[in-house]
Structures are given as structure tokens and as C-alpha cells.
Design a protein around this motif. Structure first.
Motif, PDB file in Angstrom:
ATOM      1  N   ARG A 195       0.811  -1.214   0.000  1.00  7.97           N
ATOM      2  CA  ARG A 195       0.000   0.000   0.000  1.00  7.97           C
ATOM      3  C   ARG A 195       0.849   1.272   0.000  1.00  7.97           C
TER       4      ARG A 195
ATOM      5  N   ARG B 257       0.888   3.892  -2.882  1.00  8.27           N
ATOM      6  CA  ARG B 257      -0.193   4.875  -2.995  1.00  8.27           C
ATOM      7  C   ARG B 257       0.191   6.223  -2.376  1.00  8.27           C
TER       8      ARG B 257
ATOM      9  N   MET C 273       2.878   4.376  -9.917  1.00  9.57           N
ATOM     10  CA  MET C 273       1.578   3.706  -9.887  1.00  9.57           C
ATOM     11  C   MET C 273       1.098   3.367 -11.292  1.00  9.57           C
TER      12      MET C 273
ATOM     13  N   VAL D 149      -6.811   5.294  -6.782  1.00  9.41           N
ATOM     14  CA  VAL D 149      -5.824   6.126  -6.096  1.00  9.41           C
ATOM     15  C   VAL D 149      -5.000   6.912  -7.117  1.00  9.41           C
TER      16      VAL D 149
END
Length: 237
Positions: free
Chosen positions: A28, A31, A148, A173
Motif C-alpha cells: 500500500r 499509494r 503507480m 488512487v
């Protein structure tokens, strides 16, 4: 919150306490890479402001030194590795993988890093006269949206730190951070909207010439998107 701390720890050299984290936390963290970019951008802009009290060249040099120091030259290392691999492989994917795995730097890598630092210094000097310092804060944010998008659109070259972080990337995101970039462009200068094009072009080049994404590809991409965005600020702001 752990993911944010991990992102800042990985993307900067800011002193933060060690924390226990799971694989999910690591995944995570990607992000929050643009949030780490906010900290980088604030430090760069502050250094530029302090140097400007003397003259624009001092502001540009101070900003560059802080930029390299706060990131620990992490992304410059990726740029050097990609330059060595692309320069030495001559289209041979096996040779390319071997060069990427080699921890030593060659002439292509040294040249790429040197040119990158020169380009950033000159562009920062020109930016001192043409753009608000707030726009400099947005440059590292824009570049760190790239990992990302590259993770979501490119196959991994191998398992490593890049794939551990990349597992947490998702489109919602990514879209939120692009909206943040759009708001920054509205607030400072529309020239920041060039960054998504640079991110896309780098992803296309990686697919065609490298075959996928790795930690080195992320690092090199961040550096090149930063420089391209700085150039857009100078040319179009």
C-alpha cells in the motif's frame, strides 16, 4: 498510516523511526509515493527560497543539493542503471538483464547522471525567474504518480522491491493523485499538466526497449519526469 511512513522512509532520507510492517503495508506504500513527493518538493522550494536571498544561481544550486540529499540519489542510481543497460545491450534482452543486475556503473550511467544533474541545475536557475516556488513543490509530486501508472500498465521484469510495492497500486488512487496534480496546475501554472504525457511516454519506452518495469525503471522515470516537467515550467509557464 504505516503505508505513508514506509513511503516516506523509502523515497526520502528523512529521519523516521523504524516500524513493524506487513507485506500489505509495503504494497500500500506506493499509494503514498506522491505524498513523499510533497515533502521533497517543500524542502526543494525552501532551499531555493533561502538561496534566492543571495542570487538565483545560489537558489538553483541549493535546491539541487537538497533534492539529491533528501532522496539519497536513489532515483539517480536507477537512471544510471537504465542508461548502462540500454547503451550496452544493443537490443539483446539477455544482455540487458545482465547489465541491470550488475551493481557497477559504466560510462553510459555516469554520463546520464552527469547530464541529468546539469539539466536540473540549469532548469532550476531558469525557473527562479519564471515560475512561483509553489510550482517547484508540485514537480516531485507529479513524478511520483508515475510508479503507480507504470505498475498498473507494465509487466514486472523480475521480483524485487518494485514488485513488493507495486502490488498495492490501483486505478482509483492513481486518479485521485492526477486530480491533485490538476488542482496544483490550476493554482500555480498549467505547464504542470505536461507531466502525465511524460509519464506515458516513459512507460511506452520501457515496454518497447526494456520489456517491463523494475525498480531501476521507476527511479529513472521519476528523474526524467522531474526534468521534463521542470523544462515545461520554464518553457510554457
Amino acid at each position: 498510516m504505516k503505508a505513508l511512513v514506509l513511503a516516506v522512509q523509502f523515497m526520502t532520507r528523512l529521519p523516521l523511526p523504524a516500524i513493524a510492517a506487513s507485506e500489505r503495508d509495503f504494497a500500500r506504500a506506493i499509494r503514498w509515493f506522491p505524498a513523499a513527493g510533497i515533502l521533497v518538493g517543500l524542502c526543494v522550494a525552501a532551499a531555493a527560497w533561502a538561496g534566492l536571498r543571495h542570487d538565483p544561481w545560489t537558489g538553483a544550486l541549493a535546491a539541487l543539493l537538497v533534492w539529491v540529499a533528501i532522496t539519497g540519489a536513489l532515483h539517480l542510481d536507477g537512471l544510471g542503471d537504465i542508461a548502462d543497460a540500454a547503451g550496452a545491450a544493443h537490443g539483446d534482452r539477455e544482455r540487458l538483464s545482465a547489465v541491470l543486475a550488475d551493481p557497477h556503473i559504466g560510462s553510459f550511467g555516469v554520463t546520464a547522471i552527469g547530464l541529468q544533474l546539469i539539466a536540473k541545475l540549469v532548469l532550476l536557475r531558469l525557473a527562479m525567474d519564471t515560475v512561483p516556488l509553489a510550482a517547484l513543490v508540485a514537480v516531485p509530486i507529479a513524478a511520483r504518480i508515475g510508479p503507480m501508472l507504470w505498475t498498473l500498465t507494465l509487466p514486472p521484469l523480475h521480483r524485487g522491491m518494485g514488485t513488493s510495492f507495486g502490488a498495492g497500486a490501483n486505478w482509483p488512487v492513481c486518479a485521485v493523485w492526477f486530480l491533485v496534480l490538476g488542482a496544483s496546475a490550476w493554482w500555480t501554472t498549467p505547464a504542470l499538466l505536461q507531466a502525465p504525457a511524460a509519464i506515458t511516454v516513459w512507460g511506452i519506452w520501457l515496454r518497447q526497449c526494456i520489456g517491463g518495469i523494475s525498480g531501476d525503471g521507476h527511479g529513472a522515470g521519476i528523474e526524467l519526469v522531474e526534468t521534463t516537467t521542470l523544462a515545461a515550467l520554464v518553457l510554457f509557464a
